[in-house]
Design a protein around this motif. Structure first.
Motif, PDB file in Angstrom:
ATOM      1  N   ARG A   1       0.828  -1.193   0.000  1.00  0.00           N
ATOM      2  CA  ARG A   1       0.000   0.000   0.000  1.00  0.00           C
ATOM      3  C   ARG A   1       0.861   1.241   0.000  1.00  0.00           C
ATOM      4  O   ARG A   1       1.942   1.275   0.559  1.00  0.00           O
ATOM      5  N   ASP A   2       0.367   2.300  -0.671  1.00  0.00           N
ATOM      6  CA  ASP A   2       1.073   3.574  -0.769  1.00  0.00           C
ATOM      7  C   ASP A   2       0.023   4.667  -0.572  1.00  0.00           C
ATOM      8  O   ASP A   2      -0.842   4.843  -1.427  1.00  0.00           O
ATOM      9  N   ALA A   3       0.068   5.367   0.549  1.00  0.00           N
ATOM     10  CA  ALA A   3      -0.970   6.347   0.871  1.00  0.00           C
ATOM     11  C   ALA A   3      -0.372   7.745   0.963  1.00  0.00           C
ATOM     12  O   ALA A   3       0.580   7.968   1.728  1.00  0.00           O
ATOM     13  N   LEU A   4      -0.907   8.681   0.187  1.00  0.00           N
ATOM     14  CA  LEU A   4      -0.455  10.072   0.215  1.00  0.00           C
ATOM     15  C   LEU A   4      -1.091  10.762   1.430  1.00  0.00           C
ATOM     16  O   LEU A   4      -2.309  10.901   1.503  1.00  0.00           O
ATOM     17  N   LEU A   5      -0.246  11.201   2.364  1.00  0.00           N
ATOM     18  CA  LEU A   5      -0.722  11.843   3.585  1.00  0.00           C
ATOM     19  C   LEU A   5      -0.785  13.357   3.453  1.00  0.00           C
ATOM     20  O   LEU A   5      -1.733  13.990   3.926  1.00  0.00           O
ATOM     21  N   HIS A   6       0.226  13.942   2.839  1.00  0.00           N
ATOM     22  CA  HIS A   6       0.310  15.394   2.692  1.00  0.00           C
ATOM     23  C   HIS A   6       1.003  15.700   1.365  1.00  0.00           C
ATOM     24  O   HIS A   6       1.823  14.919   0.884  1.00  0.00           O
ATOM     25  N   GLY A   7       0.679  16.836   0.791  1.00  0.00           N
ATOM     26  CA  GLY A   7       1.328  17.214  -0.445  1.00  0.00           C
ATOM     27  C   GLY A   7       1.273  18.702  -0.701  1.00  0.00           C
ATOM     28  O   GLY A   7       0.289  19.362  -0.375  1.00  0.00           O
ATOM     29  N   HIS A   8       2.368  19.216  -1.249  1.00  0.00           N
ATOM     30  CA  HIS A   8       2.408  20.610  -1.712  1.00  0.00           C
ATOM     31  C   HIS A   8       2.731  20.574  -3.188  1.00  0.00           C
ATOM     32  O   HIS A   8       3.806  20.143  -3.605  1.00  0.00           O
ATOM     33  N   ARG A   9       1.742  20.974  -4.013  1.00  0.00           N
ATOM     34  CA  ARG A   9       1.912  20.943  -5.453  1.00  0.00           C
ATOM     35  C   ARG A   9       2.497  22.269  -5.925  1.00  0.00           C
ATOM     36  O   ARG A   9       1.910  23.334  -5.697  1.00  0.00           O
TER      37      ARG A   9
END
Length: 219
Positions: free
Chosen positions: A30-38
């Protein structure tokens, strides 16, 4: 205000290389995106929670030139955090834009699964949510799982552990197994439990998987 839960099916040709590796390699779970700044004019900055073989995940990161740099922080033998800076593809930017229209918020995590899908929750007005679904790029398809009135973030989920698994986690905390850097070993946990190291490791893995799954999949 509505909450939309949906599963996005992505054509293999449009998948991120790491997500594609997830669908083909049993070592990755599993690979879960928790936070991101685009970033509009530079690499995106993303934080993932990953389950599976850490070396296989690092190899997946190393195998694509989209990743500028990364740092992996181990949590357990089968889980880690990954801080990644990478360049988005045109497809990624288009899919992201569909769910980040004015009036919408994506509620993390966004979970990338081994069947090639991504699962996410979006909050906003009904009209904006409908527009988002209609704006999904041609290389993807969004299936709606649930639409309901938004009532705030879910309560912390309970984790269903056996008594022995709870004893193992308590022993691991006492010996420093979860300290960073790690202070105690599986062997130290086994001595506390009066069992074989392999048995202690199995108790910990099952407890950790239950806890992480409950956290990531809370709905």
């Amino acid at each position: 205000m509505k909450s939309l839960r949906c599963t996005v099916h992505i054509d293999e040709s449009a998948m991120h290389p790491v997500h594609r590796r997830l669908t083909n390699d049993d070592a990755l779970v599993r690979d879960a995106l928790l936070h991101g700044h685009r970033a509009g004019d530079g690499p995106d900055t993303l934080m993932f929670y990953v389950e599976g073989d850490r070396e296989a995940y690092v190899d997946a990161l190393e195998s694509t030139d989209r990743v500028v740099d990364y740092e992996v922080t181990p949590l357990t033998e089968e889980a880690c955090y990954a801080y990644v800076r990478e360049h988005a593809s045109d497809f990624d930017a288009e899919l992201q834009g569909a769910f980040e229209l004015p009036g919408l918020l994506v509620v993390p995590p966004v979970e990338f699964r081994s069947d090639g899908t991504a699962r996410l929750t979006v909050v906003g007005e009904a009209d904006a949510l409908q527009t988002a679904l209609e704006s999904v790029p041609a290389a993807a398809r969004a299936d709606v799982e649930k639409v309901r009135e938004y009532g705030g973030p879910p309560a912390s989920p309970g984790v269903d552990l056996t008594d022995r698994q709870r004893e193992a986690v308590a022993a691991a905390l006492e010996v420093g197994y979860y300290e960073v850097p790690r202070q105690g070993s599986v062997e130290a946990v086994a001595r506390r439990l009066d069992c074989a190291p392999g048995t202690a490791s199995e108790h910990l893995r099952k407890a950790e998987r239950a806890a992480m799954a409950a956290t990531v999949e809370a709905d």
